[in-house]
Scaffold this active site. Structure first.
Site, PDB file in Angstrom:
ATOM      1  N   GLU A 109       5.908  -7.485   1.761  1.00  0.00           N
ATOM      2  CA  GLU A 109       6.349  -8.812   2.188  1.00  0.00           C
ATOM      3  C   GLU A 109       5.585  -9.292   3.421  1.00  0.00           C
ATOM      4  O   GLU A 109       5.272 -10.478   3.546  1.00  0.00           O
ATOM      5  CB  GLU A 109       7.856  -8.804   2.474  1.00  0.00           C
ATOM      6  CG  GLU A 109       8.746  -8.684   1.234  1.00  0.00           C
ATOM      7  CD  GLU A 109       8.878  -7.258   0.690  1.00  0.00           C
ATOM      8  OE1 GLU A 109       8.355  -6.313   1.328  1.00  0.00           O
ATOM      9  OE2 GLU A 109       9.495  -7.101  -0.384  1.00  0.00           O
ATOM     10  N   LYS A 138       9.422   6.466 -16.489  1.00  0.00           N
ATOM     11  CA  LYS A 138      10.597   5.628 -16.248  1.00  0.00           C
ATOM     12  C   LYS A 138      11.356   5.472 -17.561  1.00  0.00           C
ATOM     13  O   LYS A 138      10.754   5.227 -18.599  1.00  0.00           O
ATOM     14  CB  LYS A 138      10.133   4.266 -15.712  1.00  0.00           C
ATOM     15  CG  LYS A 138      11.210   3.480 -15.001  1.00  0.00           C
ATOM     16  CD  LYS A 138      10.600   2.434 -14.085  1.00  0.00           C
ATOM     17  CE  LYS A 138      11.679   1.643 -13.375  1.00  0.00           C
ATOM     18  NZ  LYS A 138      11.157   0.845 -12.264  1.00  0.00           N
ATOM     19  N   ARG A 173      11.966  -8.539   6.359  1.00  0.00           N
ATOM     20  CA  ARG A 173      10.945  -7.565   6.732  1.00  0.00           C
ATOM     21  C   ARG A 173       9.702  -8.253   7.290  1.00  0.00           C
ATOM     22  O   ARG A 173       8.938  -7.650   8.021  1.00  0.00           O
ATOM     23  CB  ARG A 173      10.577  -6.747   5.485  1.00  0.00           C
ATOM     24  CG  ARG A 173       9.613  -5.683   5.776  1.00  0.00           C
ATOM     25  CD  ARG A 173       9.559  -4.666   4.678  1.00  0.00           C
ATOM     26  NE  ARG A 173      10.673  -3.756   4.740  1.00  0.00           N
ATOM     27  CZ  ARG A 173      10.757  -2.633   4.023  1.00  0.00           C
ATOM     28  NH1 ARG A 173       9.786  -2.326   3.190  1.00  0.00           N
ATOM     29  NH2 ARG A 173      11.791  -1.848   4.117  1.00  0.00           N
TER      30      ARG A 173
HETATM   31  C1  LIG Z   1      11.313  -4.385   0.715  1.00  0.00           C
HETATM   32  C2  LIG Z   1      11.690  -4.453  -0.743  1.00  0.00           C
HETATM   33  N1  LIG Z   1      11.061  -5.318  -1.554  1.00  0.00           N
HETATM   34  C3  LIG Z   1      11.398  -5.389  -2.860  1.00  0.00           C
HETATM   35  C4  LIG Z   1      12.370  -4.584  -3.367  1.00  0.00           C
HETATM   36  C5  LIG Z   1      12.798  -4.719  -4.822  1.00  0.00           C
HETATM   37  N2  LIG Z   1      12.555  -3.497  -5.564  1.00  0.00           N
HETATM   38  C6  LIG Z   1      13.516  -2.599  -5.845  1.00  0.00           C
HETATM   39  S1  LIG Z   1      12.970  -1.297  -6.690  1.00  0.00           S
HETATM   40  C7  LIG Z   1      11.416  -1.910  -6.754  1.00  0.00           C
HETATM   41  C8  LIG Z   1      10.342  -1.162  -7.464  1.00  0.00           C
HETATM   42  C9  LIG Z   1      10.209   0.204  -6.915  1.00  0.00           C
HETATM   43  O1  LIG Z   1       9.240   0.895  -7.654  1.00  0.00           O
HETATM   44  P1  LIG Z   1       9.063   2.427  -7.453  1.00  0.00           P
HETATM   45  O2  LIG Z   1       9.143   2.767  -6.007  1.00  0.00           O
HETATM   46  O3  LIG Z   1       7.860   2.847  -8.177  1.00  0.00           O
HETATM   47  O4  LIG Z   1      10.362   3.051  -8.098  1.00  0.00           O
HETATM   48  P2  LIG Z   1      10.779   3.108  -9.653  1.00  0.00           P
HETATM   49  O5  LIG Z   1      11.805   2.032  -9.840  1.00  0.00           O
HETATM   50  O6  LIG Z   1       9.568   2.905 -10.482  1.00  0.00           O
HETATM   51  O7  LIG Z   1      11.365   4.458  -9.820  1.00  0.00           O
HETATM   52  C10 LIG Z   1      11.336  -3.135  -6.100  1.00  0.00           C
HETATM   53  C11 LIG Z   1      10.135  -3.960  -5.984  1.00  0.00           C
HETATM   54  C12 LIG Z   1      13.016  -3.707  -2.484  1.00  0.00           C
HETATM   55  N3  LIG Z   1      13.994  -2.893  -2.886  1.00  0.00           N
HETATM   56  N4  LIG Z   1      12.652  -3.654  -1.195  1.00  0.00           N
END
Ligand SMILES: Cc1ncc(C[n+]2csc(CCOP(=O)(O)OP(=O)(O)O)c2C)c(N)n1
Length: 640
Positions: A371, A285, A399
């Site tokens: 969630e 990242k 959700r």
């Molecule tokens: C249902 C839901 N819960 C929380 C989020 C907030 N959120 C956005 S990106 C993220 C982290 C995602 O991590 P990853 O899939 O590993 O992607 P990265 O950002 O590391 O590339 C979160 C928790 C969301 N988008 N959707």
């Protein structure tokens, strides 16, 4: 080759078709330019950066190898799609990303044929890609479904529900697991540990290894030939991943920044896979930008910043954010009550629970992007005598609606819902707007629903929720800073279902729920200046309604206007139902409800969004004046 080396390659690529004309040897330069363009863009606009930087090479490789847009590429969450947008005809608008009228910060169907599916809430990509793949299969037309999903997003149950059904797609489904060992915060739980084990127990796939492993899926003679080699046998011995058990052909781990590896792996999967494939790609990242690589959150989401130093523009000093007020208030409650615990679904810093965790690590739970689990886990804790606070953004609690109904409300369990980001949220747009929580919660028996009008009220509501054991209770508060009222030294225990009069008048009554109170008070000033004596009430509770107060105001005022930061079906609907049930409108009382419009509003500055929604002070004034101009038959006198 680029005819003129001084011309950036990126200038010659406006769509993936242009990209596919390049030679493999040119892709490294293109990726470097794409990375610089992404950094320069987010430096100007703010937004999501670290995730996009991690997938620059992957973006180039996928579009180079696969036949987008016919192969349907779905970026899970979509926050990493800025490089994808740049390569798919949107470079000229990329500096409008997340601004009013500009590009969305996520993928969006209306924006481009290269965005076949809108994303923003996580972990939907495999299901959607499966849908595309199966549809193409049924229609007998070419085209795969390709899902790129992060290791964080992989923590959600929905991803497994989709993988469990992946066989339906045959070889038309490709899942690319983008494993950067980060969610927004460090990833949590068993899956994260499992992926780390997979990566550390296997070297990155070499080219030859990829070819050999894929050859297992090749026609029989080739397969037999390959099988003879010792190394192949070793490859077999390494199999048996969780993904293979679920019916995927697992390929990996692959170095996601090495185009020389990435391209042949994707080509092999494209040409040779016979069933659904999962390619495990390891990335970093924030890759390629030191300030992001070195930041604890890897620059997940940033303000505008100086590209040279990485220094982000600081928000002007102001009142504390609602999130931080909540966190502080909850910590104060937990200091004297060991039953209080806190749950976040992968948003420890977004909800302020990182501060709670620092104080009470044993009573703090980050469950990952889960969630639904968070809510039912809280229900279990509550049933066993704990006092759980589930801190979830309004939009993400959607959700877990069934869990709220079935596991919490029906059993009348005292789960406390701290609902952050209620109302319109600005740059994240429609997918993240907290528009519906009052509607979907206040319709439930047993549920208590509060909305904080300012940060002091939030402290009272946190305290009230902590003390309330009679059933579920929710309190909502917006994104951003408070209004600057002093915070109470001792929180008040609010009487359930009781509002307060903030300003007394005689002719017009504004019933406010939530932080529109400030606009309601401004409107009251204007109305007063026009000789219209105005009462403003902060109802505090959408459920139970303060029917005594509402009845009194309805019987003593000529016009009653409700104002709320939520969709139809919320406060206004409940007030109207009460008024008509009690016959309070029979004598000609004029009631108007002001709420969010029945559209999904795009991103903009929150003030502009509320203006568009018609919920600022001038529009409250207009609504009142218009109501007063109507005679009892509903005919506008001014027009007559
Ligand atoms: C249902 C839901 N819960 C929380 C989020 C907030 N959120 C956005 S990106 C993220 C982290 C995602 O991590 P990853 O899939 O590993 O992607 P990265 O950002 O590391 O590339 C979160 C928790 C969301 N988008 N959707």
């Amino acid at each position: 080759m680029n005819a003129n080396p001084a011309t950036p390659l990126l200038d010659t690529v406006s769509t993936p078709d242009d990209l596919r004309k390049l030679k493999p040897a040119q892709l490294r330069q293109l990726a470097d330019e794409l990375r610089s363009e992404t950094i320069a863009t987010v430096g100007q606009t703010g937004g999501h950066l670290g995730s996009g930087l991690g997938v620059v090479e992957l973006t180039v490789a996928i579009h180079y190898v696969f036949n987008t847009p016919d192969d349907r590429l779905i970026w899970d969450v979509g926050h990493q799609a800025y490089p994808h947008k740049i390569l798919t005809g949107r470079r000229d608008r990329i500096r409008t990303v997340r601004q009013g009228g500009g590009l969305s910060g996520f993928t969006k169907r209306s924006e481009s044929e290269y965005d076949p599916f809108g994303t923003a809430h996580s972990s939907t990509s495999i299901s959607a890609a499966l849908g595309f793949a199966v549809a193409n299969k049924l229609k007998n037309q070419p085209g795969r479904g390709i899902a790129v999903i992060g290791d964080g997003a992989m923590s959600a149950g929905m991803a497994y529900e989709a993988m469990n059904n992946a066989r339906q797609a045959g070889n038309r489904l490709v899942v690319i697991l983008n494993d950067n060992d980060m969610s927004i915060a460090p990833p949590v739980g068993g899956l994260s540990a499992y992926l780390a084990k997979l990566v550390s127990s296997r070297p990155f796939l070499s080219l030859r290894e990829v070819a050999r492993r894929i050859s297992r899926r090749l026609p029989e003679p080739l397969h037999k030939a390959a099988k003879k080699t010792d190394e192949f046998a070793r490859g077999m011995a390494m199999g048996g991943t969780l993904f293979e058990e679920l019916g995927f052909y697992y390929v990996g781990p692959v170095d996601g920044h090495n185009l020389d590896q990435l391209i042949p792996v994707l080509e092999n999967v494209r040409d040779a896979a016979e069933g659904p494939c999962l390619i495990h790609v390891v990335t970093q990242k924030g890759k390629g930008y030191a300030p992001a690589e070195n930041a604890a959150d890897k620059y997940h989401g940033v303000q505008k910043f100086n590209v040279v130093t990485g220094e982000q523009v600081k928000a002007p000093a102001g009142p504390p954010s609602y999130t931080s007020v909540f966190a502080k208030a909850l910590i104060a409650e937990a200091e004297t009550d060991e039953r209080i615990c806190a749950i976040t679904a992968a948003m420890p810093s977004g909800t302020g629970l990182d501060k709670f965790e620092a104080k009470f690590p044993d009573r703090s739970f980050d469950v990952g992007i889960a969630e639904q689990h968070a809510v039912t886990f809280a229900a279990g804790l509550a049933a066993q005598g704990m006092r759980p606070f589930c801190a979830i953004y309004s939009t993400f609690l959607q959700r877990a609606f069934d869990q709220v109904v079935h596991d919490v409300a029906i059993q009348n369990l005292p789960v406390r819902f701290a609902i952050d980001r209620a109302g319109l949220v600005g740059a994240d747009g429609a997918t993240h707007a907290g528009s519906f929580d009052v509607t979907y919660l206040a319709t439930l028996p047993n549920m208590v629903v509060m909305a904080a009008a300012d940060e002091a009220e939030l402290v009272h509501m946190t305290h009230t929720a902590a003390q309330y054991d009679a059933g579920p209770i929710a309190f909502r508060y917006p994104r951003g800073n408070g209004v600057g009222v002093p915070l109470p030294e001792t929180p008040q225990l609010l009487e359930i279902g009781k509002g307060r009069i903030v300003r007394e008048g005689t002719k017009v009554a504004i019933l406010s729920l939530g932080t529109r109170l400030a606009e309601a008070l401004k409107a009251a000033d204007t109305l007063e200046a026009k000789g219209l004596s105005t009462t403003v009430a902060d109802l505090r509770f959408a459920k139970p309604l303060d029917s005594e107060l509402i009845r009194k105001l309805m019987l003593s005022h000529e016009v009653v206007v409700t104002v709320e930061e939520g969709a139809i079906g919320g406060l206004g609907a409940h007030v109207l139902t009460m008024a008509s049930d009690e016959g309070l409108t029979d004598a000609g009382l004029k009631i108007r409800t002001m709420r969010l419009p029945d559209v999904f509003q795009d991103q903009d500055k929150p003030e502009a969004q509320y203006d568009e929604a018609g919920l600022n002070a001038p529009q409250i004034v207009d609504t009142v004046l218009k109501a007063l101009r109507h005679n009892s038959a509903g005919v506008e006198e001014a027009r007559a």
